[in-house]
Design an enzyme around this catalytic site. Structure first.
Site, PDB file in Angstrom:
ATOM      1  N   HIS A 139      -0.257 -10.840  26.214  1.00  0.00           N
ATOM      2  CA  HIS A 139       0.263  -9.512  26.549  1.00  0.00           C
ATOM      3  C   HIS A 139       1.339  -9.100  25.533  1.00  0.00           C
ATOM      4  O   HIS A 139       1.312  -7.987  25.001  1.00  0.00           O
ATOM      5  CB  HIS A 139       0.831  -9.548  27.971  1.00  0.00           C
ATOM      6  CG  HIS A 139       1.416  -8.260  28.436  1.00  0.00           C
ATOM      7  ND1 HIS A 139       0.778  -7.457  29.362  1.00  0.00           N
ATOM      8  CD2 HIS A 139       2.575  -7.637  28.133  1.00  0.00           C
ATOM      9  CE1 HIS A 139       1.535  -6.389  29.599  1.00  0.00           C
ATOM     10  NE2 HIS A 139       2.633  -6.478  28.859  1.00  0.00           N
ATOM     11  N   GLU A 140       2.284 -10.006  25.274  1.00  0.00           N
ATOM     12  CA  GLU A 140       3.387  -9.673  24.363  1.00  0.00           C
ATOM     13  C   GLU A 140       2.907  -9.541  22.922  1.00  0.00           C
ATOM     14  O   GLU A 140       3.378  -8.674  22.178  1.00  0.00           O
ATOM     15  CB  GLU A 140       4.520 -10.690  24.483  1.00  0.00           C
ATOM     16  CG  GLU A 140       5.125 -10.808  25.869  1.00  0.00           C
ATOM     17  CD  GLU A 140       5.479  -9.480  26.530  1.00  0.00           C
ATOM     18  OE1 GLU A 140       5.841  -8.503  25.837  1.00  0.00           O
ATOM     19  OE2 GLU A 140       5.374  -9.400  27.770  1.00  0.00           O
ATOM     20  N   HIS A 159       1.575  -6.176  22.417  1.00  0.00           N
ATOM     21  CA  HIS A 159       2.640  -5.194  22.171  1.00  0.00           C
ATOM     22  C   HIS A 159       2.989  -5.144  20.686  1.00  0.00           C
ATOM     23  O   HIS A 159       3.260  -4.073  20.147  1.00  0.00           O
ATOM     24  CB  HIS A 159       3.908  -5.537  22.965  1.00  0.00           C
ATOM     25  CG  HIS A 159       3.924  -4.984  24.348  1.00  0.00           C
ATOM     26  ND1 HIS A 159       3.875  -3.636  24.626  1.00  0.00           N
ATOM     27  CD2 HIS A 159       4.004  -5.604  25.548  1.00  0.00           C
ATOM     28  CE1 HIS A 159       3.921  -3.446  25.934  1.00  0.00           C
ATOM     29  NE2 HIS A 159       3.996  -4.630  26.517  1.00  0.00           N
ATOM     30  N   CYS A 209       3.427  -4.581  33.447  1.00  0.00           N
ATOM     31  CA  CYS A 209       4.168  -4.424  32.198  1.00  0.00           C
ATOM     32  C   CYS A 209       5.490  -3.728  32.500  1.00  0.00           C
ATOM     33  O   CYS A 209       5.517  -2.766  33.267  1.00  0.00           O
ATOM     34  CB  CYS A 209       3.335  -3.591  31.221  1.00  0.00           C
ATOM     35  SG  CYS A 209       4.119  -3.297  29.630  1.00  0.00           S
TER      36      CYS A 209
END
Length: 181
Positions: A130-131, A134, A88
């Site tokens: 993953h994004e 976030h 990351c």
């Protein structure tokens, strides 16, 4: 546009769920450009708006030579899983084994408000998941099993960058849907 500072682990903005985008305007176009420039410069496979201090549901990706972005994503995950190293940009120079869905169908919008559907597998699926995490205030280390998370947190605390002064939080010019932010 401009390369922006990337917020590091420990910055509170990384733990706050991002707000839905309601204005597909010039400011959103600038945000997508800034995300893209910052991600490419870093370099990274993806970057979410909270990582540059903007609490909106927008992210970019750069996987296998393809640049893209998604606004207000909704994901459908495969039951089949993949295991692999994940890193990351907000946790620089560290990577850990993380389990993700092998493929994903992501639906959302482009910066002009047009509907978009992205089908991804392998690295693209990992980047999209993953994004999107976030945008929900979730970091990939949260997805590690207890022993791996403990080891990851030890490495993070020992990292040179840990505890460095963080950039000032900027207020987004976008409507916040009455959340008083």
């Amino acid at each position: 546009m401009a390369v922006q500072p990337i917020r590091l682990f420990g910055d509170p903005v990384l733990r706050k769920p991002a707000l839905e985008v309601v204005d597909f305007d010039r400011e959103l176009h600038k945000l997508v450009a800034d995300l893209t420039d910052t991600m490419v410069e870093a370099p990274g496979a993806g970057l979410a708006a909270p990582q540059i201090g903007v609490g909106l549901r927008v992210f970019t990706w750069h996987v296998d030579g393809e640049l893209g972005h998604l606004v207000n994503p909704r994901l459908e995950l495969s039951e089949e899983e993949q295991h692999g190293l994940e890193g990351c940009l907000s946790i620089p120079d560290l990577s850990f084994e993380c389990t993700r869905a092998l493929s994903v169908v992501a639906r959302g919008f482009d910066m002009h408000g047009e509907p978009v559907t992205v089908h991804g597998s392998d690295l693209l699926a990992r980047a999209i998941q993953h994004e999107t995490d976030h945008l929900d205030g979730v970091l990939f280390v949260d997805r590690l099993d207890q022993a791996a998370r403990k080891a990851a947190m030890r490495e993070i605390r020992e990292a040179e960058w840990f505890g460095l002064e963080r950039p000032t939080v900027k207020v987004s010019p976008h409507a916040t849907l009455g959340f008083g932010l």
